[in-house]
Design a protein around this motif. Structure first.
Motif, PDB file in Angstrom:
ATOM      1  N   ASP A 150       0.811  -1.235   0.061  1.00 51.85           N
ATOM      2  CA  ASP A 150       0.053  -0.152  -0.006  1.00 51.85           C
ATOM      3  C   ASP A 150       0.992   1.188   0.097  1.00 51.85           C
ATOM      4  O   ASP A 150       1.794   1.325   0.875  1.00 51.85           O
ATOM      5  CB  ASP A 150      -1.013  -0.008   1.317  1.00 51.85           C
ATOM      6  CG  ASP A 150      -2.117   0.934   1.183  1.00 51.85           C
ATOM      7  OD1 ASP A 150      -2.395   1.146  -0.125  1.00 51.85           O
ATOM      8  OD2 ASP A 150      -2.578   1.043   2.026  1.00 51.85           O
ATOM      9  N   THR A 151       0.623   2.131  -0.928  1.00 50.88           N
ATOM     10  CA  THR A 151       1.414   3.487  -1.146  1.00 50.88           C
ATOM     11  C   THR A 151       0.450   4.601  -1.007  1.00 50.88           C
ATOM     12  O   THR A 151      -0.730   4.597  -1.296  1.00 50.88           O
ATOM     13  CB  THR A 151       2.113   3.409  -2.303  1.00 50.88           C
ATOM     14  OG1 THR A 151       1.172   3.600  -3.383  1.00 50.88           O
ATOM     15  CG2 THR A 151       2.930   1.895  -2.456  1.00 50.88           C
ATOM     16  N   ASP A 152       1.170   5.715  -0.766  1.00 50.94           N
ATOM     17  CA  ASP A 152       0.388   7.053  -0.688  1.00 50.94           C
ATOM     18  C   ASP A 152       0.839   7.742  -2.049  1.00 50.94           C
ATOM     19  O   ASP A 152       1.268   7.237  -2.961  1.00 50.94           O
ATOM     20  CB  ASP A 152       0.854   8.079   0.440  1.00 50.94           C
ATOM     21  CG  ASP A 152       2.277   8.208   0.339  1.00 50.94           C
ATOM     22  OD1 ASP A 152       2.873   7.929  -0.633  1.00 50.94           O
ATOM     23  OD2 ASP A 152       3.047   8.655   1.627  1.00 50.94           O
ATOM     24  N   MET A 155       4.099   7.551  -3.645  1.00 52.37           N
ATOM     25  CA  MET A 155       4.786   6.268  -3.538  1.00 52.37           C
ATOM     26  C   MET A 155       5.610   5.902  -2.308  1.00 52.37           C
ATOM     27  O   MET A 155       6.537   5.062  -2.492  1.00 52.37           O
ATOM     28  CB  MET A 155       5.783   6.180  -4.770  1.00 52.37           C
ATOM     29  CG  MET A 155       4.932   6.276  -6.125  1.00 52.37           C
ATOM     30  SD  MET A 155       3.803   4.719  -6.416  1.00 52.37           S
ATOM     31  CE  MET A 155       5.074   3.326  -6.638  1.00 52.37           C
ATOM     32  N   GLY A 156       5.455   6.674  -1.234  1.00 57.69           N
ATOM     33  CA  GLY A 156       5.718   6.320   0.080  1.00 57.69           C
ATOM     34  C   GLY A 156       4.918   5.020   0.588  1.00 57.69           C
ATOM     35  O   GLY A 156       3.657   4.869   0.435  1.00 57.69           O
ATOM     36  N   ILE A 157       5.654   3.910   0.959  1.00 60.64           N
ATOM     37  CA  ILE A 157       4.895   2.862   1.380  1.00 60.64           C
ATOM     38  C   ILE A 157       4.563   2.816   2.882  1.00 60.64           C
ATOM     39  O   ILE A 157       5.020   3.308   3.690  1.00 60.64           O
ATOM     40  CB  ILE A 157       5.902   1.447   1.359  1.00 60.64           C
ATOM     41  CG1 ILE A 157       6.248   1.070   0.060  1.00 60.64           C
ATOM     42  CG2 ILE A 157       5.370   0.289   2.196  1.00 60.64           C
ATOM     43  CD1 ILE A 157       7.629   0.191   0.040  1.00 60.64           C
ATOM     44  N   THR A 158       3.184   2.656   2.982  1.00 57.94           N
ATOM     45  CA  THR A 158       2.237   2.782   4.004  1.00 57.94           C
ATOM     46  C   THR A 158       2.162   1.467   4.945  1.00 57.94           C
ATOM     47  O   THR A 158       1.793   1.322   6.267  1.00 57.94           O
ATOM     48  CB  THR A 158       0.901   3.516   3.940  1.00 57.94           C
ATOM     49  OG1 THR A 158      -0.068   2.766   2.932  1.00 57.94           O
ATOM     50  CG2 THR A 158       1.242   5.057   3.703  1.00 57.94           C
ATOM     51  N   ARG A 211      10.010   3.814   0.137  1.00 62.68           N
ATOM     52  CA  ARG A 211       9.333   4.270  -1.233  1.00 62.68           C
ATOM     53  C   ARG A 211       9.198   2.931  -1.935  1.00 62.68           C
ATOM     54  O   ARG A 211      10.049   1.967  -1.850  1.00 62.68           O
ATOM     55  CB  ARG A 211      10.321   5.328  -1.809  1.00 62.68           C
ATOM     56  CG  ARG A 211      10.567   6.533  -1.005  1.00 62.68           C
ATOM     57  CD  ARG A 211       9.228   7.481  -1.179  1.00 62.68           C
ATOM     58  NE  ARG A 211       8.692   7.799  -2.587  1.00 62.68           N
ATOM     59  CZ  ARG A 211       9.373   8.969  -3.049  1.00 62.68           C
ATOM     60  NH1 ARG A 211      10.223   9.569  -2.506  1.00 62.68           N
ATOM     61  NH2 ARG A 211       9.151   9.135  -4.390  1.00 62.68           N
ATOM     62  N   ALA A 212       8.278   3.301  -2.937  1.00 62.41           N
ATOM     63  CA  ALA A 212       8.058   1.918  -3.770  1.00 62.41           C
ATOM     64  C   ALA A 212       8.429   2.398  -5.107  1.00 62.41           C
ATOM     65  O   ALA A 212       8.223   3.697  -5.546  1.00 62.41           O
ATOM     66  CB  ALA A 212       6.772   1.571  -3.876  1.00 62.41           C
TER      67      ALA A 212
END
Length: 236
Positions: A150-152, A155-158, A211-212
């Motif tokens: 899951d990303t914001d 593309m930060g991984i949450t 990050r993704a």
């Protein structure tokens, strides 16, 4: 930048389907999986390549000796049978605590031009202090037990999820990390955890900024049919 390869699995599913070679020596497009990674990593700024294989893989051990003798990049390897990929990473971590590194399993198949762009972005993010890790993801889902990511919007991984109703990305098994991640790995081992997905969750819990990076497609070689898929993918 260092690179690390987990090549410690037995490849039992491939063997049951008639593939005689141990997984690291399986050929895709006429090139062994371990040879391909050593070549690609060498072409992408490797300062060192570290590998773990299990005790039963004597042919793989011999191939690593051969690669080490001809490689322009130093290759170190550990021969040890481990209970999980996380434990294999823990064995490799003795060499990964002094500079950023990219780790994959030996059967990870990706487009080389995409991988080069991924590495360049990871280096930039580390140098700028923008992130503690850059994880390869893909929207191509062909995994028996995928790990959803899951990303914001940036593309930060949450979160890393076992289940997802509306999946966008899954983990591609390509991990770009800084030495700070080794502390999380150590804590996971001390807690008795064994799954790489729990390590990734631990990174978020410990406050690392992940990050993704979206690859068009990433494949694993788990079945004989995957060899054909990989060759078709790389020849497109």
């Amino acid at each position: 930048m260092k690179y690390a390869v987990i090549a410690a699995g037995e490849g039992s599913r491939l063997a049951k389907e008639g593939v005689a070679s141990p997984k690291p020596l399986v050929e895709v497009g006429g090139e062994r999986l371990i040879d391909r990674l050593v070549r690609v990593f060498s072409e992408n700024g490797a300062t060192e390549i570290d590998v773990i294989c299990n005790k039963e893989m004597t042919d793989v051990q011999q191939r690593l000796v051969e690669l080490r003798s001809t490689s322009r990049v130093p290759i170190r390897f550990i021969v040890k049978s481990t209970p999980s990929s996380m434990h294999s990473m823990w064995e490799l971590s003795r060499w990964l605590g002094d500079e950023p590194f990219v780790l994959t399993t030996v059967d990870t198949i990706f487009r080389e031009e995409e991988f080069g762009a991924y590495v360049a972005d990871f280096q930039r993010m580390v140098e700028s202090g923008e992130a503690d890790g850059l994880m390869g993801v893909t929207d191509y889902i062909d995994d028996e037990k995928p790990l959803y990511v899951d990303t914001d919007e940036a593309m930060g991984i949450t979160a890393f999820l076992d289940h997802c109703d509306a999946p966008k990305y899954i983990s591609g098994g390509i991990y770009g990390l800084t030495p700070r991640s080794i502390d999380t790995l150590r804590a996971c081992i001390e807690r008795g955890e064994s799954r790489m997905r729990n390590f990734q969750r631990g990174l978020i819990a410990d406050g690392l900024r992940l990050r993704a990076w979206a690859f068009s497609k990433v494949l694993d070689i788990d079945h004989a049919s995957d060899i054909v898929k990989a060759e078709e993918f790389l020849s497109d």
